[in-house]
Design an enzyme around this catalytic site. Structure first.
Site, PDB file in Angstrom:
ATOM      1  N   ARG A  28     -38.719  43.774  55.530  1.00 48.82           N
ATOM      2  CA  ARG A  28     -38.213  42.407  55.444  1.00 48.82           C
ATOM      3  C   ARG A  28     -38.641  41.764  54.137  1.00 48.82           C
ATOM      4  NH1 ARG A  28     -40.804  39.713  60.210  1.00 48.82           N
ATOM      5  NH2 ARG A  28     -41.610  41.774  60.704  1.00 48.82           N
ATOM      6  N   SER A 113     -34.170  39.562  61.901  1.00 47.15           N
ATOM      7  CA  SER A 113     -34.568  39.021  63.193  1.00 47.15           C
ATOM      8  C   SER A 113     -34.563  37.498  63.187  1.00 47.15           C
ATOM      9  CB  SER A 113     -35.935  39.585  63.588  1.00 47.15           C
ATOM     10  OG  SER A 113     -36.296  39.200  64.888  1.00 47.15           O
ATOM     11  N   HIS A 114     -35.711  36.888  63.456  1.00 49.41           N
ATOM     12  CA  HIS A 114     -35.811  35.437  63.580  1.00 49.41           C
ATOM     13  C   HIS A 114     -36.146  34.745  62.267  1.00 49.41           C
ATOM     14  CE1 HIS A 114     -39.906  37.037  63.870  1.00 49.41           C
ATOM     15  NE2 HIS A 114     -40.283  35.899  63.329  1.00 49.41           N
ATOM     16  N   ARG A 259     -35.263  39.661  71.603  1.00 51.08           N
ATOM     17  CA  ARG A 259     -36.279  38.858  72.281  1.00 51.08           C
ATOM     18  C   ARG A 259     -35.606  37.696  72.993  1.00 51.08           C
ATOM     19  NH1 ARG A 259     -40.350  36.235  69.149  1.00 51.08           N
ATOM     20  NH2 ARG A 259     -38.902  36.175  67.391  1.00 51.08           N
ATOM     21  N   HIS A 341     -40.934  40.443  73.840  1.00 51.09           N
ATOM     22  CA  HIS A 341     -40.285  41.752  73.816  1.00 51.09           C
ATOM     23  C   HIS A 341     -40.544  42.416  75.167  1.00 51.09           C
ATOM     24  CE1 HIS A 341     -38.985  42.381  69.638  1.00 51.09           C
ATOM     25  NE2 HIS A 341     -40.066  41.736  69.260  1.00 51.09           N
TER      26      HIS A 341
END
Length: 389
Positions: A28, A113-114, A259, A341
């Protein structure tokens, strides 16, 4: 070996790859400073060079830089000789499913992801959608990609543009959950402008429940709030709507859909470890006496609840690669983390937010209880929240 035998010569590489983008189990960084088309091309080639997969599944989330990054990943994998199945826009859970459904030896999905909109990244998997670090460590992957010494492959892989495997995924998830009835529940579900927006309409199609959608339009700019159910501030809109309409359950997904967090009918956010305990009891109905893994940050109540339900609890390190590896080693049936998760051995030993939702609905209906009633007796000790966002 002469320079002519290299497809990419060292002097042609325009930047070193920042080693800090290689996290514990994924990649990332900010786009385009740390993650860009050249960087992901080299990472894709390096990964294909190490695994030598005959087939690689690739896909992406809704981030603005996703299409161009995915195109160069396809090219990198194909230049290394692997055929590619492109499933395009996907949740991480659906991507895991596709790697298994297509019997692929490798997979790469473009997602951060987030993380906020300026980020992008990669989640790499091997056979069975197991995390890439089970096959090659990130230090070695970084070294190969950074050096960029790739030889001309004897063949160029072929590309297959597969339609999103959403219909077969939906059937697999619903069949695995065993859900038959949604009980007319009133649900508020916040997708946070993430990838669940393409899944939820079909997952809940023809379901006997009343669903109020919040931010189901995929938008990698995240115009409404960060797609992170661990942060209380991101749940404000969900809690408000829950109160306004008197819903039975609030649900919030993260950006890539692996999630999921829950808010009860009273507007209280239920921590991930408490959800683990609630789900574990249902999993033990399916497989009595099974081994259930929970992470080290969880409440003492989680172990007690698993034992009271006849299960065998095992506390283990947090992080999805470590938990999945332990599940394979021990034959554990289910695992959960404070980070929201949740892992299912009966779904390829992968984390899946959609299975969690369907199971939670069934638990509420079979027990005849609200989520607050299910959670209250388990929340009997002081609780420290997840702080590693």
């Amino acid at each position: 070996m002469t320079k002519k035998r290299h497809l990419r010569r060292r002097e042609a590489i325009i930047q070193h790859i920042d080693s800090s983008i290689f996290k514990a189990y994924d990649i990332r960084g900010t786009y385009p400073e740390q993650i860009n088309e050249d960087v992901v091309y080299r990472i894709a080639r390096a990964y294909a060079q190490k695994l030598k997969p005959s087939v690689t599944v690739v896909g992406r989330d809704m981030r603005v830089s996703g299409p161009s990054l995915l195109e160069t990943i396809r090219r990198g994998v194909m230049d290394e000789g692997s055929d590619v199945i492109d499933i395009d826009m996907t949740t991480t859970s659906m991507y895991y499913y596709a790697v298994n459904a297509f019997n692929a030896a490798a997979g790469i999905v473009v997602t951060a992801s987030h993380n906020p909109e300026q980020y992008n990244g990669l989640k790499l998997t091997g056979t069975g959608a197991a995390p890439s670090v089970d096959f090659v460590n990130n230090d070695e992957l970084h070294k190969i990609a950074d050096e960029g010494h790739f030889m001309q492959s004897t063949r160029v892989g072929k590309l297959e543009n597969a339609s999103e495997p959403i219909d077969s995924y939906m059937k697999a998830v619903r069949d695995t959950s065993g859900i038959k009835d949604f009980g007319g529940l009133k649900l508020v579900i916040d997708a946070g402008n993430g990838m669940e927006g393409i899944v939820l309409p079909k997952l809940l199609q023809n379901a006997d429940c009343d669903v109020t959608p919040l931010f189901w339009e995929p938008d990698g700019r995240f115009p409404n709030h960060e797609a992170n159910p661990l942060k209380e501030e991101t749940l404000a809109g969900l809690k408000q709507k829950l109160s306004e309409i008197g819903a039975n359950l609030g649900v919030a997904y993260d950006g890539d859909g692996d999630r999921v967090g829950f808010v009860d009918e009273k507007g209280q956010h239920i921590p991930g470890d408490i959800v683990t305990a609630i789900l574990a009891k249902r999993m033990l109905q399916d497989k009595p006496g099974a081994l259930i893994i929970y992470d080290v940050r969880s409440s003492w109540a989680v172990r007690e609840e698993i034992e009271n339900a006849g299960g065998r609890p095992l506390m283990w390190k947090c992080r999805h690669d470590l938990i999945k590896k332990k599940m394979h080693e021990t034959g554990a049936y289910f695992a959960g983390e404070l980070s929201c998760h949740y892992y299912f051995a009966n779904f390829h030993v992968t984390d899946n937010g959609d299975l969690v939702l369907l199971n939670m609905i069934q638990i509420m209906l079979s027990e005849g209880k609200t989520l607050s009633e299910l959670a209250k007796p388990i929340m009997r000790y002081f609780h420290s929240p997840e702080i590693n966002f």
